[in-house]
Scaffold this motif. Sequence first.
Motif, PDB file in Angstrom:
ATOM      1  N   GLY A  46       0.966  -1.191  -0.027  1.00 29.51           N
ATOM      2  CA  GLY A  46      -0.090   0.179  -0.065  1.00 29.51           C
ATOM      3  C   GLY A  46       1.048   1.332  -0.017  1.00 29.51           C
ATOM      4  O   GLY A  46       0.235   2.519   0.059  1.00 29.51           O
ATOM      5  N   LYS A  47       2.102   1.203  -0.312  1.00 30.95           N
ATOM      6  CA  LYS A  47       3.039   2.279  -0.326  1.00 30.95           C
ATOM      7  C   LYS A  47       3.237   2.677  -1.800  1.00 30.95           C
ATOM      8  O   LYS A  47       3.909   1.828  -2.468  1.00 30.95           O
ATOM      9  N   LEU A  62       7.547   6.477  -4.865  1.00 33.76           N
ATOM     10  CA  LEU A  62       7.761   5.935  -3.287  1.00 33.76           C
ATOM     11  C   LEU A  62       7.640   7.645  -2.864  1.00 33.76           C
ATOM     12  O   LEU A  62       8.047   8.458  -3.013  1.00 33.76           O
ATOM     13  N   PRO A  63       6.479   7.746  -1.739  1.00 36.53           N
ATOM     14  CA  PRO A  63       6.281   9.066  -0.920  1.00 36.53           C
ATOM     15  C   PRO A  63       7.482   9.457  -0.511  1.00 36.53           C
ATOM     16  O   PRO A  63       8.356   8.679   0.304  1.00 36.53           O
ATOM     17  N   GLY A  64       7.912  10.790  -0.690  1.00 40.75           N
ATOM     18  CA  GLY A  64       8.997  11.237  -0.095  1.00 40.75           C
ATOM     19  C   GLY A  64      10.329  11.208  -0.824  1.00 40.75           C
ATOM     20  O   GLY A  64      11.451  11.489  -0.626  1.00 40.75           O
ATOM     21  N   LYS A  65      10.210  10.287  -1.833  1.00 39.22           N
ATOM     22  CA  LYS A  65      11.617   9.823  -2.710  1.00 39.22           C
ATOM     23  C   LYS A  65      11.337  10.078  -4.185  1.00 39.22           C
ATOM     24  O   LYS A  65      12.300  10.335  -5.036  1.00 39.22           O
ATOM     25  N   GLY A  66      10.095   9.944  -4.604  1.00 41.82           N
ATOM     26  CA  GLY A  66       9.784  10.239  -6.152  1.00 41.82           C
ATOM     27  C   GLY A  66       9.762   8.956  -6.671  1.00 41.82           C
ATOM     28  O   GLY A  66       9.573   7.758  -6.269  1.00 41.82           O
TER      29      GLY A  66
END
Length: 325
Positions: A46-47, A62-66
């Motif tokens: 779910g990420k 990826l949230p925070g990474k792109g």
Amino acid sequence: MTSFVSVISLLLSFSLAIFSDAASFQKFPVPGKRSGPEAFAFDSTGKGFYTGVSGGKIFKYLPGKGFVDFGYITVSSKSQWCDGALGIAYMSKCGRPAGIAFNNKTGELYVADAPLGLHVIPSGGGYAKKIADRADGKSFLFLDGLDVDPTTGVVYFTSFSSKFSPGDVLKAVASKDASGKLFKYDPSKRVVTVLLEGLSGSAGCAVSSDGSFVLVSQFTKSNIKRYWIKGSKAGTSEDFTNAVSNPDNIKRIGSSGNFWVASVVNTATGPTNPSAVKINSDGRVLQTISVKDKFGDTLVSEVNEFEGRLYVGTLSGPFAGIIDL
């Protein structure tokens, strides 16, 4: 005084509505001069999300990474040679992922690559393995939609046309080509079966949450058909709804029994009025959300709901869009 207060309240409400709408929409530009995040998939963690783009790459966000590279249809897909316009022009060399979906039990990502056939990417990512590029001895020319039955792991996918290649999609639509097909791939038997033929621009497909049927969109005909997998009607098909204009990808909404359909109004000068249309298991329209203010008159290819957000993809646009519901 009362009327003045009412006017101020209305203006304030209007301003808040504009701010809210702007705040609820996010653009995620595709890196590497690639384009067309056409479809989305979500793994069991779910990420983040996954999307296939021009040049044969599958990105994971990826949230925070792109965006990071996750998979490649061919060896060439990984190279800068398949970036930008070259990746589009040489899609038969680079690949062009269209429909994608996970088998959440195995972690494998299945991909209907438009010119290069049905593929699967291992759970850890990397190069795709080609499963099939033909059925009944006839080569796939233009694969499009794909879904995995959540109850069995069987893969359903479509060909937009059996006469035209992806580069000739406009010709296929203009000629009202009706050579599209619905296929089934059973991983346990490793066999591809033709389920339906004579489809007019079969762009997307979606299996119901209980695995009883699969919906197939006919973009050119503005129609969605239902093919029964289980029950007394198993192996038969019927018209499901004509209420959605030029339907593209269809995605089920969890176990709700409802579906999102990407829709446009196709005209002689091109697509207009892109919308997200929610339908129920009877084919009735429950909700329509216009996304023209966010995407312009472009071909919106998929609307996929996950954890309270709508992920909106396009065939050739430079970004994926996410709308908070």
